[in-house]
Design an enzyme around this catalytic site. Structure first.
Site, short mmCIF file in Angstrom:
data_model
loop_
_atom_site.label_atom_id
_atom_site.label_comp_id
_atom_site.label_asym_id
_atom_site.label_seq_id
_atom_site.Cartn_x
_atom_site.Cartn_y
_atom_site.Cartn_z
N GLU A 44 6.10 23.29 22.32
CA GLU A 44 4.74 24.13 22.23
C GLU A 44 3.98 23.83 23.54
OE1 GLU A 44 3.28 23.76 17.66
OE2 GLU A 44 3.56 21.68 18.61
N GLU A 87 10.93 21.60 13.28
CA GLU A 87 10.31 21.52 12.00
C GLU A 87 10.70 22.07 10.96
OE1 GLU A 87 7.24 21.03 15.87
OE2 GLU A 87 9.30 22.10 15.15
#
Length: 262
Positions: free
Chosen positions: A116, A136
């Protein structure tokens, strides 16, 4: 200078160097490091001497392995996801007020929140041994701190969905092919590559760089004609600056411009 939270910050020759210095945790961020990064971005926004930012991780193994889930107070339940962090992981991927270009110096693993951070930077140079991935989904979680909403706006949809849905790790060369990074180099050439990119950026007028980034960030939700018509503060500043006159004069006189940032 490195803070107690493990975030290094130094400005030299108009470049702010931001280093995650937690190599023993693969540069994963705990709540204190997250808070320190918020402070650092605010410092940069208030320092007009800064023209470019380089974000990297300490050591040779990891750029950032995401959230430090072993840190005291860390949680993986709904409370974590409801914790207000409007600018995303490390307070960067969704930030609208950081107008200077940010280069990710990807020296190793960029996983979860680390990826990210990469997609939150404007440019990225990676070592050829780096690995990337949003892990994730394989942990029953989601890349909600800017990963989903940013990646799908940067990459062709098939590439973005590959990264988001599979949760697989992918190589630096795959990242280059998909457009996640701008350049891949051997580790021994990483610093030289960063210096080359810095040279290109610093050769441009700092006010122009600020205006370009501000236009891109603040008009991405608008139709093209409406976006072009926006009279953003940075745009007005460029067109009324000393640098716009200096740039033209330097071109006509066949010399390098002397940018003042005003």
């Amino acid at each position: 200078m490195t803070s107690q939270a493990g975030i290094g910050y130094e400005v030299r020759d108009h470049v702010a160097w931001v280093t995650i210095e937690r190599p023993e945790r693969m540069n994963a961020l705990d709540p204190l490091a997250q808070a320190e990064l918020l402070h650092v971005w605010g410092r940069i926004e208030g320092d007009r001497d800064v023209r470019v930012v380089v974000l990297t991780g300490a050591g040779e193994r990891a750029f950032c392995a995401g959230d430090d889930m072993k840190a005291e107070g860390a949680t993986i339940d709904l409370e974590y996801w409801l914790d207000p962090r409007p600018d995303g992981f490390g307070h960067l991927p969704l930030r609208q007020t950081l107008d200077v270009p940010v280069i990710a110096r990807v020296n190793g693993f960029a996983l979860g929140g680390g990826l990210e951070l990469v997609v939150g930077c404007d440019l990225a140079v990676a070592v050829d041994t780096a690995e990337f991935g949003f892990v994730e989904p394989r942990l029953g979680r989601l890349p909600l701190d800017g990963g989903i909403v940013t990646l799908t706006r940067q990459l062709p949809m098939k590439f973005a969905m590959d990264i988001l849905l599979t949760g697989r790790r992918f190589t630096a060369h795959e990242a280059l092919r998909m457009g996640v990074v701008n350049e891949v180099v051997p580790a021994a050439e990483l610093d030289a590559a960063i210096e080359r990119w810095l040279g290109w950026l610093l050769a441009s007028a700092p006010l122009s760089l600020r205006a370009i980034k501000q236009i891109v960030k603040q008009t991405e939700h608008l139709p093209r004609r409406e976006a072009r018509a926006q009279r953003l503060p940075a745009l007005i500043e460029v067109l009324t600056s000393e640098d716009v006159t200096e740039g033209t004069a330097a071109f006509l006189e066949k010399r390098p411009p002397d940018w003042k940032g005003r």
